[in-house]
Design a protein around this motif. Structure first.
Motif, PDB file in Angstrom:
ATOM      1  N   ILE A  21      66.189  27.919 -82.028  1.00 43.39           N
ATOM      2  CA  ILE A  21      66.452  26.538 -82.425  1.00 43.39           C
ATOM      3  C   ILE A  21      66.318  25.660 -81.191  1.00 43.39           C
ATOM      4  O   ILE A  21      67.079  25.804 -80.234  1.00 43.39           O
ATOM      5  CB  ILE A  21      67.864  26.391 -83.020  1.00 43.39           C
ATOM      6  N   ASP A  22      65.355  24.757 -81.210  1.00 49.13           N
ATOM      7  CA  ASP A  22      65.188  23.807 -80.104  1.00 49.13           C
ATOM      8  C   ASP A  22      66.251  22.729 -80.194  1.00 49.13           C
ATOM      9  O   ASP A  22      66.498  22.173 -81.263  1.00 49.13           O
ATOM     10  CB  ASP A  22      63.804  23.169 -80.145  1.00 49.13           C
ATOM     11  N   LEU A  23      66.876  22.442 -79.070  1.00 54.61           N
ATOM     12  CA  LEU A  23      67.897  21.405 -78.995  1.00 54.61           C
ATOM     13  C   LEU A  23      67.329  20.205 -78.254  1.00 54.61           C
ATOM     14  O   LEU A  23      66.205  20.248 -77.756  1.00 54.61           O
ATOM     15  CB  LEU A  23      69.137  21.955 -78.288  1.00 54.61           C
ATOM     16  N   ASP A  24      68.103  19.147 -78.141  1.00 51.56           N
ATOM     17  CA  ASP A  24      67.649  17.982 -77.389  1.00 51.56           C
ATOM     18  C   ASP A  24      68.365  17.912 -76.044  1.00 51.56           C
ATOM     19  O   ASP A  24      69.140  18.797 -75.693  1.00 51.56           O
ATOM     20  CB  ASP A  24      67.795  16.691 -78.203  1.00 51.56           C
ATOM     21  N   GLU A  25      68.108  16.864 -75.294  1.00 52.30           N
ATOM     22  CA  GLU A  25      68.662  16.749 -73.941  1.00 52.30           C
ATOM     23  C   GLU A  25      70.140  16.388 -73.928  1.00 52.30           C
ATOM     24  O   GLU A  25      70.748  16.287 -72.873  1.00 52.30           O
ATOM     25  CB  GLU A  25      67.865  15.726 -73.128  1.00 52.30           C
ATOM     26  N   ARG A  26      70.760  16.220 -75.090  1.00 48.59           N
ATOM     27  CA  ARG A  26      72.178  15.867 -75.154  1.00 48.59           C
ATOM     28  C   ARG A  26      73.057  17.054 -75.536  1.00 48.59           C
ATOM     29  O   ARG A  26      74.131  16.872 -76.079  1.00 48.59           O
ATOM     30  CB  ARG A  26      72.380  14.730 -76.149  1.00 48.59           C
ATOM     31  N   CYS A  27      72.628  18.267 -75.239  1.00 46.39           N
ATOM     32  CA  CYS A  27      73.394  19.468 -75.589  1.00 46.39           C
ATOM     33  C   CYS A  27      73.900  20.145 -74.316  1.00 46.39           C
ATOM     34  O   CYS A  27      73.116  20.441 -73.411  1.00 46.39           O
ATOM     35  CB  CYS A  27      72.527  20.417 -76.398  1.00 46.39           C
ATOM     36  N   PHE A  28      75.214  20.393 -74.276  1.00 46.89           N
ATOM     37  CA  PHE A  28      75.838  20.938 -73.076  1.00 46.89           C
ATOM     38  C   PHE A  28      76.871  21.991 -73.440  1.00 46.89           C
ATOM     39  O   PHE A  28      77.477  21.940 -74.509  1.00 46.89           O
ATOM     40  CB  PHE A  28      76.516  19.820 -72.277  1.00 46.89           C
ATOM     41  N   LEU A  29      77.076  22.916 -72.512  1.00 38.51           N
ATOM     42  CA  LEU A  29      78.045  23.986 -72.677  1.00 38.51           C
ATOM     43  C   LEU A  29      79.100  23.875 -71.578  1.00 38.51           C
ATOM     44  O   LEU A  29      78.768  23.716 -70.403  1.00 38.51           O
ATOM     45  CB  LEU A  29      77.346  25.349 -72.566  1.00 38.51           C
ATOM     46  N   PHE A  30      80.361  23.961 -71.987  1.00 33.42           N
ATOM     47  CA  PHE A  30      81.475  23.941 -71.037  1.00 33.42           C
ATOM     48  C   PHE A  30      82.383  25.119 -71.338  1.00 33.42           C
ATOM     49  O   PHE A  30      82.436  25.564 -72.475  1.00 33.42           O
ATOM     50  CB  PHE A  30      82.260  22.625 -71.131  1.00 33.42           C
ATOM     51  N   PRO A  31      83.060  25.698 -70.393  1.00 36.77           N
ATOM     52  CA  PRO A  31      83.364  25.235 -69.048  1.00 36.77           C
ATOM     53  C   PRO A  31      82.264  25.503 -68.030  1.00 36.77           C
ATOM     54  O   PRO A  31      82.411  25.148 -66.866  1.00 36.77           O
ATOM     55  CB  PRO A  31      84.625  26.016 -68.693  1.00 36.77           C
ATOM     56  N   ALA A  32      81.152  26.112 -68.436  1.00 36.19           N
ATOM     57  CA  ALA A  32      80.084  26.423 -67.485  1.00 36.19           C
ATOM     58  C   ALA A  32      79.416  25.180 -66.918  1.00 36.19           C
ATOM     59  O   ALA A  32      78.883  25.207 -65.809  1.00 36.19           O
ATOM     60  CB  ALA A  32      79.032  27.310 -68.145  1.00 36.19           C
ATOM     61  N   GLY A  33      79.431  24.085 -67.649  1.00 34.16           N
ATOM     62  CA  GLY A  33      78.796  22.858 -67.176  1.00 34.16           C
ATOM     63  C   GLY A  33      77.290  22.980 -67.117  1.00 34.16           C
ATOM     64  O   GLY A  33      76.666  22.597 -66.144  1.00 34.16           O
ATOM     65  N   LYS A  34      76.705  23.500 -68.189  1.00 33.80           N
ATOM     66  CA  LYS A  34      75.254  23.726 -68.232  1.00 33.80           C
ATOM     67  C   LYS A  34      74.633  22.955 -69.381  1.00 33.80           C
ATOM     68  O   LYS A  34      75.224  22.798 -70.444  1.00 33.80           O
ATOM     69  CB  LYS A  34      74.961  25.209 -68.467  1.00 33.80           C
TER      70      LYS A  34
END
Length: 148
Positions: A21-34
């Motif tokens: 699944i392609d995501l857009d530039e507004r997708c982030f994962l925390f607590p990793a901060g990626k």
């Protein structure tokens, strides 16, 4: 004649089903901060694994976000679609998982696991329908429901 069992063992470890699944530039994962550029849904026919694909990963953060059994994945898919359609917070709570889906100003906030040690995934509004469709598609691949 020589028999080499290694290729068969490797084949058994490969997932039976895989959906990207392609995501857009507004997708982030925390607590990793990626930043997350893609979600990879893998299944052996029983368990569904949700992995993140990072555009950078110098810290070697593991890709695995969550592992779901079929019933948990089906319930998660239903609650995710419901959250998007109604623009309301949803909670997926079963014996196997705890996921909260929060509607926020610019997208969706998914929280996997316990509140004290949760993995948080922020998804933009531009990709949320692809995530819903991908999750429901892999559930359908594993256990198709016969139509009337």
């Amino acid at each position: 004649m020589s028999i080499n069992p290694a290729p068969r063992i490797i084949a058994e470890l490969r997932p039976k089903y895989e959906i990207k699944i392609d995501l857009d530039e507004r997708c982030f994962l925390f607590p990793a901060g990626k930043s997350v550029s893609q979600l990879l849904l893998l299944s052996d026919g029983h368990t569904i694994l949700i992995d993140a694909v990072y555009p950078f990963n110098q810290a070697r953060t593991p890709p695995r976000l969550v592992a779901l059994d079929l019933d948990d994945a089906r319930e998660f898919g239903r609650r995710l679609v419901e959250a998007v359609h109604t623009a309301r917070t949803q909670l997926v709570g079963t014996n196997g998982i705890r996921i909260s889906i929060n509607v926020v100003a610019n997208g969706y906030h998914l929280q996997f696991g316990d509140m004290n040690a949760a993995t948080e995934l922020f998804l933009g509004t531009g990709c949320i329908w692809r995530v819903c469709q991908g999750l429901l598609r892999i559930v359908d691949l594993i256990a198709p429901i016969e139509s009337n």
